[in-house]
Structures are given as C-alpha cells and as structure tokens.
Write a protein that holds these residues in place. Sequence first.
Motif, PDB file in Angstrom:
ATOM      1  N   VAL A 143      -4.802  15.669 -46.800  1.00 22.27           N
ATOM      2  CA  VAL A 143      -4.842  14.242 -46.478  1.00 22.27           C
ATOM      3  C   VAL A 143      -3.499  13.791 -45.910  1.00 22.27           C
ATOM      4  N   ALA A 159      -2.892  14.642 -42.172  1.00 24.47           N
ATOM      5  CA  ALA A 159      -3.527  13.736 -41.213  1.00 24.47           C
ATOM      6  C   ALA A 159      -2.948  12.338 -41.285  1.00 24.47           C
ATOM      7  N   TRP A 160      -2.742  11.865 -42.506  1.00 20.55           N
ATOM      8  CA  TRP A 160      -2.375  10.460 -42.713  1.00 20.55           C
ATOM      9  C   TRP A 160      -0.891  10.209 -42.463  1.00 20.55           C
ATOM     10  N   ARG A 161      -0.034  11.077 -43.035  1.00 21.74           N
ATOM     11  CA  ARG A 161       1.401  10.821 -42.989  1.00 21.74           C
ATOM     12  C   ARG A 161       2.091  11.615 -41.873  1.00 21.74           C
ATOM     13  N   ASP A 180      -0.036  11.144 -38.527  1.00 26.67           N
ATOM     14  CA  ASP A 180      -0.241   9.710 -38.311  1.00 26.67           C
ATOM     15  C   ASP A 180      -1.395   9.476 -37.347  1.00 26.67           C
ATOM     16  N   GLU A 204      -4.353   8.251 -35.291  1.00 22.52           N
ATOM     17  CA  GLU A 204      -4.704   6.881 -34.944  1.00 22.52           C
ATOM     18  C   GLU A 204      -6.206   6.674 -34.905  1.00 22.52           C
ATOM     19  N   GLU A 205      -6.605   5.436 -35.038  1.00 19.37           N
ATOM     20  CA  GLU A 205      -8.007   5.062 -34.959  1.00 19.37           C
ATOM     21  C   GLU A 205      -8.551   5.382 -33.568  1.00 19.37           C
ATOM     22  N   GLY A 228      -8.647  12.785 -44.636  1.00 17.63           N
ATOM     23  CA  GLY A 228      -7.523  11.987 -44.183  1.00 17.63           C
ATOM     24  C   GLY A 228      -7.762  11.408 -42.799  1.00 17.63           C
ATOM     25  N   ALA A 229      -8.324  12.217 -41.900  1.00 16.74           N
ATOM     26  CA  ALA A 229      -8.625  11.745 -40.552  1.00 16.74           C
ATOM     27  C   ALA A 229      -9.701  10.664 -40.578  1.00 16.74           C
ATOM     28  N   ILE A 272     -10.334   8.581 -43.086  1.00 17.90           N
ATOM     29  CA  ILE A 272      -9.733   7.358 -43.616  1.00 17.90           C
ATOM     30  C   ILE A 272      -8.919   6.645 -42.542  1.00 17.90           C
ATOM     31  N   ARG A 273      -8.250   7.429 -41.700  1.00 13.60           N
ATOM     32  CA  ARG A 273      -7.409   6.854 -40.661  1.00 13.60           C
ATOM     33  C   ARG A 273      -8.207   6.303 -39.476  1.00 13.60           C
TER      34      ARG A 273
END
Length: 298
Positions: free
Chosen positions: A191, A194-196, A199, A201-202, A221-222, A224-225
């Motif tokens: 997670v 992908a998230w931190r 980063d 993007e949508e 993670g992707a 959620i982002r």
Amino acid sequence: MGSHQKPSTAGKPIRCKAAVCRVAGAPLVMEEVTVAPPQAHEARIRIVCTSLCQSDVTFWKLKDFPGITPRILGHEAIGIVESVGAEVTELTEGDTVIPVFLPDCGECSDCLSKKSNLCSKLPFKVSPWMPRDGTSRFTDLDGNTIHHFLSVSSFSEYTVVDIAHLTKIDLDGDVQMNRACLLSCGISTGVGAAWRTADVEEGTTVVIFGLGSIGLAVAEGARIRGAARIIGIDMKPEKFDVGENLLGVQMVALSCLECIELQVINEMTEGGADYCFECVGLPSLMEEAYACCRKVYK
C-alpha cells in the motif's frame, strides 16, 4: 489481589516457547527461552499472531553474516504490551501494537519529515542486537545468548522491542488479529509503495507484476488512490478471483514469468502504464516492468 488475578510479570524474566533457528536452513527448533524485562525505551510484547515473510526465509538460509545463529526470526506480527521499561510514555500495559522493522524515533529531522522515513537517530541495520545498547533480551535455558532479528523476533511467545519499532493501533470488532498482523510488513509495503512512494494519481493506469500479498496490497493502495485501471500479471489462476473480485484488478495470465509480451501490455495501456510495480523480486522482471512504463507522461 483477587484470586482471579495473575501475579504481575513486569520487571521479571519470562520463560516461554520460541521457534529458534539453530542451524542455517535447518528446521526451526521449538524450545523454551528466557525473555528479559524491557530496558529503557523498550516494551515487552506478548505476540498474539505472527506470519511468515519471504525475508524470514531468506535470512533463515544464510550461513554467513548477516545470517547468524542461534536466532529468533519473525518480524510480521501483532501483539499486546505486557510491560514497559523506563522512559516509555507512548505505550502502556495492554496496548495493542504492531512491530515495524524500520525505526521511527519521532524526534530526528528525518522522522519528522514527510519526505523521509529513514531514521537518522536509530539507523536501520540488520543487527542481531537491540538497537540502543547492542545486547540481547533472549537466552536459552543454559544461559546462552540468542540473537534478535530485524529488531522484532516475533517467532516467540514474548519478545522485547524498542518503542521506535512499535506502532500502537486500535482495532474495531471486525478486524481479526491474524489479518491485522500483515499490516506490520506486507500490507504496509505494498500500500505504501502505491500511496506514499509512487504517489499514484487519480485516473492513472497501474500495472502490477506478481499478485502475491505485496502485489495485492499495491493494488489496494492504487485503488484507494483512485487509479482508473489496475492490471495484474501473474502465473497462478487462483490469484485471479482475489484480484478481480475483491480489488477490481484486470488480470493477465502468463505461462511463465519470462513470457511477458511487452507489446500486449503496451497495447492494453495505450503506450505504457503510468506506474509499474515489480512485486516478485526478479531483476529480469524489473527490466520488463520498466519497459512497460509510459515514456512520456500524459
């Protein structure tokens, strides 16, 4: 003290069972060990659940340093604080915690920064000792030292962990301990990638090579982002139900990891993915993942 209460073990050695690596690559030995009380900035943890990470297997096989024996492996776990040492204010007896092998002292400039998680006060080391004083909290019943692993050593009923390696968590009634222990390493790795780290993007396209626990965590993670499209590449069909039904991943089946059709992936992503994650650990696959990345960002 009521008859239903157990005498406190705080400040006293605890004898418990542990799975000890005595010989590199040989089966772990279940034996009784003594776990010393926590020292300053440490907590003694009753391990509720621990899982097996590939890193444990890797170090279990090593005959030379940083492999070392005897040692208690394990670092992906969840537990309950049994007692704390001096100068510990962040935790108290009964708290639920997950150990993390990367330290966070919460004081140095790197730990306070949003751009770094590599503590400069307690630098990460694959050390067989406690991080602050270079000693062990484990001994066998003959008084011989047993070494630590990644500052955690969760293949034991009790372990001592520096508070820089502990995160207090609150679990609601629906979260099971044998799931929450994965937050300690595998889930946070995927997670967080992908998230931190990336980063994500949508609206972007993400390709994941390898849908093991870390790859699936990357997919989560992707998702959620807000990634618009997540493509998972794997050899094992049993991974597809989890990837497709749980996380909405579009799966691509392979006959072998060396048979990736770059053209197919690039066509699916209209010139390459915005983000590619290699979650197997093969250098050749890293090259393939890089080749599937979009060369010019949209």
